[in-house]
Design an enzyme around this catalytic site. Structure first.
Site, PDB file in Angstrom:
ATOM      1  N   ASP A 293       0.860  -1.168   0.000  1.00  0.00           N
ATOM      2  CA  ASP A 293       0.000   0.000   0.000  1.00  0.00           C
ATOM      3  C   ASP A 293       0.904   1.228   0.000  1.00  0.00           C
ATOM      4  OD1 ASP A 293      -2.259   1.585   0.070  1.00  0.00           O
ATOM      5  OD2 ASP A 293      -3.214   0.445   1.663  1.00  0.00           O
ATOM      6  N   CYS A 294       0.335   2.367  -0.303  1.00  0.00           N
ATOM      7  CA  CYS A 294       1.118   3.592  -0.447  1.00  0.00           C
ATOM      8  C   CYS A 294       1.782   3.974   0.877  1.00  0.00           C
ATOM      9  CB  CYS A 294       0.208   4.720  -0.923  1.00  0.00           C
ATOM     10  SG  CYS A 294       1.069   6.247  -1.267  1.00  0.00           S
TER      11      CYS A 294
END
Length: 768
Positions: A293-294
């Protein structure tokens, strides 16, 4: 060797490329940057930025995130963003540079957000996943996913960051709207449907995109319903509840997996060798690639604090099994140094690159990297996709209460109807988070739907917003109360908002007119990062309902929201309640059809609604012993899992449970007769639950193991059948292996988890 020769095995093509790549080019393939920053729209043309070109020529970029994404975060608006045709042109320009201007000609993987429709201008906006869970319709969801895939791939998007397979524990969590259910089995079934719908039979097809299962793992079990917080669960619960949806989707052929931000028992998911290698690849045989995920690798260094440097964090993630970093900030800066310091090996780097290249070949990007802009203009936002969006909204809306059958309303009667509330005519408030900017005409609000339904009829519709979702201003009360006084009944559209600031301004509470100001207080009380301590209505919405209630006229509540609402006064005083969640662009028309009887409600709760917030976390599948109570109340919810009313009635009879004969997988055959005893045709969700009477390890009192949505005409009887296999009856032994223990099982079938017919059966045990 020509790597573009499609007749050659993918493995050989990947190996040939790997042998030719420099270390810089290999690291580049593991980096995903923000796609909307790679081009500019100038004078109607798409121009690639110098920064993009430089980066591509100095090692390359493996993937771009959100190239077509438009929302306040990206800063892309309706005015500055790309039309479907322009979006396809932009992706073609990006791919053309990658393929024709770089040394190896490796195409870029374009990854897009598609939680409930492609998050791009012009795309169809479907109901949110929580609504999809409430529809209990695998086939319909598969159709929806196919439509999303068609629209996304038409612009060049090749992979989506969905479905969300998190199992909700605490609905105060702002991302509850992005999840299907509190139940692992229901999440598993819908996750598998998403894989089938989006990926189709051939990933290289122009109508298919690869899915990314997220968030791996147990992201929905965070402490206190706080986003990305610590997860307190044991290995048994992890393997029984949170991992099965991922396992089933991977068995369907899921393309990729995204790591979760959270940690489990002190180990962040992004650096968990156990999750990413032992379970995912060794036990389940996963052949795809893993993306973070970011900012998840950043958190290993600053957040979880399990790595003292950026190099150590990057090495920790790659060694654990991460193949690509969303945002690319850590791998870009630190992975080369981690290699030089021998914190990570060349073999580990090569394996990650191999997986990414393999994915691109399987998607057909080397063979056909470009898309047809004219096709994009035709298929994106197509009417048949809007029709699917409306059908999902119809089937996911739940009738919670209907005193004296006040619904459906008679659209042919001469009456005045007051439509009141902050969500009655706010388009973005009914779309949910992860939504792109929308032209006003693209979204049908509840007010739009009711007005359209009653045009050319004798009924009169009066509108007043009354209040905003979060603010404490009561300046709109007077106008709203006057409207309710004048009307024969009031439809109050209340709830929450996950709408980010799209610049559309706010509303005048007296007139309902739009107002654009320099400073607008956000209406958001739901969505990613918007967790709450309460399930009550925000602002003064309850007070508005109470003031209108003093008039003594009928009140119908329509909830537009992203998590369950607990308001005892409304439960007691409203004549009818419809729970619509965030119903998407066609939501207003669907709700109007339901209010006026042109459609029959068939939605069922995929999440328990508590009687009181103090009961949380609460679900139907509490483990034994589950009878403990509080001083003030027991654990009975306001509305049970699987609950939902209809405008007709159904009778369940002749439940038969018998041991299966033959050599197939079926252990137990179950059938029940469902008769429509009312006056209207309808769809009924027939639910099957099991209870293992005695087990070596504690199990839930009730476990969903089957469901079918059937259409039944008035007076008709449908025979609904289920086949229970070892997979349905198994538990995990001390080695976390699935086994079926011999003994008595209670098999129950009914319209909800608290209205069931039951029979017991003895089952012989065995390994799975």
């Amino acid at each position: 060797m020509n790597v573009k020769d499609a007749s050659l095995p993918i493995e050989a093509r990947v190996r040939h490329l790997l042998d030719k790549m420099t270390v810089e080019e290999k690291i580049g393939q593991l980096i995903q940057l923000y796609g909307w920053e790679m081009y500019e729209k100038a004078q109607g043309k798409i121009v690639l930025t110098d920064a993009f070109k430089k980066r591509m020529l100095q090692g390359g970029i493996g993937s771009l995130y959100g190239t077509l994404r438009a929302d306040p975060w990206t800063g892309v608006t309706l005015e500055t963003g790309l039309s479907p045709r322009d979006g396809a042109h932009a992706v073609n320009e990006i791919q053309r540079f990658a393929v024709e201007q770089t040394r190896l000609g490796i195409p870029i993987l374009i990854g897009e957000e598609c939680s409930h429709g492609h998050m791009a201008i012009g795309a169809t906006v479907f109901p949110v996943p929580l609504a999809i869970g409430s529809a209990w319709n695998r086939e319909l969801f598969e159709q929806m996913c196919r439509a999303v895939a068609i629209e996304t791939r038409a612009q060049g998007g090749a992979v989506t960051y969905s479905p969300v397979l998190d199992v909700v524990r605490d609905p105060r969590w702002g991302r509850t709207e992005e999840c299907f259910s509190e139940d692992s089995y229901l999440v598993s079934e819908l996750g598998a449907a998403a894989v089938r719908g989006m990926q189709g039979k051939d990933l290289s097809s122009p109508d298919s995109i690869g899915v990314t299962l997220k968030h791996y793992a147990a992201y929905g079990a965070s402490e206190g319903g706080r986003n990305a917080a610590t997860v307190h669960i044991g290995a048994r619960e992890l393997h029984e509840v949170d991992l099965p949806p991922f396992e089933k989707a991977i068995a369907e052929g899921a393309f990729s997996v995204m790591t979760a931000y959270n940690e489990i028992d002190g180990v962040p998911c992004t650096s968990s060798r156990y999750l990413l290698n032992h379970v995912l690849r060794e036990q389940w045989g996963f052949q795809g690639f893993v993306i973070t995920d970011c900012g998840a690798i950043d958190m290993l260094y600053s957040g979880h604090n399990v790595a003292p440097t950026g190099e150590a964090a990057s090495a920790l993630a790659l060694s654990a099994g991460v193949d690509m970093e969303m945002s690319g900030s850590m791998f870009s800066r630190y992975l080369m140094e981690a290699l030089n310091k021998r914190l990570v090996s060349q073999e580990e780097l090569d394996e990650a690159v191999r997986r990414v290249l393999d994915a691109k070949f399987r998607l057909g990007l080397f063979d056909n990297p470009y898309v047809d802009p004219e096709r994009a203009a035709i298929v994106i936002g197509a009417k048949e996709h809007a029709d699917i969006a409306k059908q999902v909204a119809l089937e996911s809306t739940i009738l919670l209460k209907n005193t004296n059958s006040i619904l459906p309303l008679n659209k042919n009667s001469k009456q005045k109807i007051a439509v009141i509330g902050p969500n009655a005519d706010r388009p973005y408030n009914q779309l949910g988070d992860y939504t792109s900017p929308q032209p006003r005409a693209h979204v049908a609000t509840v007010l739009d739907g009711i007005r359209h339904k009653l045009e050319d009829r004798d009924a009169e519709v009066i509108y007043a917003p009354g209040c905003r979702v979060k603010e404490d201003s009561r300046e709109g009360f007077e106008v709203a109360i006057e409207a309710a006084k004048e009307a024969d009944l009031s439809i109050l559209v209340l709830g929450s908002s996950s709408a980010r600031d799209f610049g559309e301004g706010t509303i005048d509470l007296r007139t309902g007119a739009s107002i654009v100001t320099d400073s607008v207080e956000s209406e958001m009380d739901c969505g990613e990062g918007v967790d709450r301590t309460s399930l009550r209505l925000s602002g003064v919405q309850l007070e508005l309902a109470q003031e209108i209630g003093k008039l003594g006229k009928p009140i119908i509540i329509v909830y537009i929201n992203g998590r369950p609402i607990v308001e005892p006064w409304i439960e007691e005083h409203a004549d009818a309640i419809l729970e619509a969640w965030y119903p998407g662009q066609e939501g207003g028309h669907a709700i109007a059809d339901l209010l006026f009887g042109d459609a029959n409600p068939s939605g069922k709760l995929s999440i328990t609604i508590p009687m009181h917030e103090g009961q949380m976390p609460i679900s139907y599948h509490l483990r034994r012993p589950s009878k403990r109570r509080y001083v003030e109340m027991d654990l009975k919810p306001r509305y049970a899992f699987g609950y939902g009313l209809s405008y007709t009635t159904y009778d369940y009879a002749n439940l038969q449970v018998r041991a299966s004969q033959g050599a197939g997988d079926e252990l137990v055959h179950v059938q029940v007769e469902v008769t429509n005893t009312g006056q209207r045709a309808g769809q009924e969700v027939v639910q099957l639950y099991i209870r293992d009477r005695y087990s070596t390890f504690t199990r839930p009192e009730l476990e969903l193991k089957g469901f079918e949505k059937v259409f039944v005409e008035p007076g008709e009887t449908q025979l609904v059948q289920f086949a229970l296999t070892k997979e349905h009856l198994a538990l995990l032994n001390e080695r976390l292996e699935r086994v079926v223990e011999p003994g008595e099982f209670i098999i129950s079938v009914g319209p909800s988890s608290d209205q069931l017919l039951s029979q017991s059966i003895h089952v012989e045990g065995g390994d799975c």
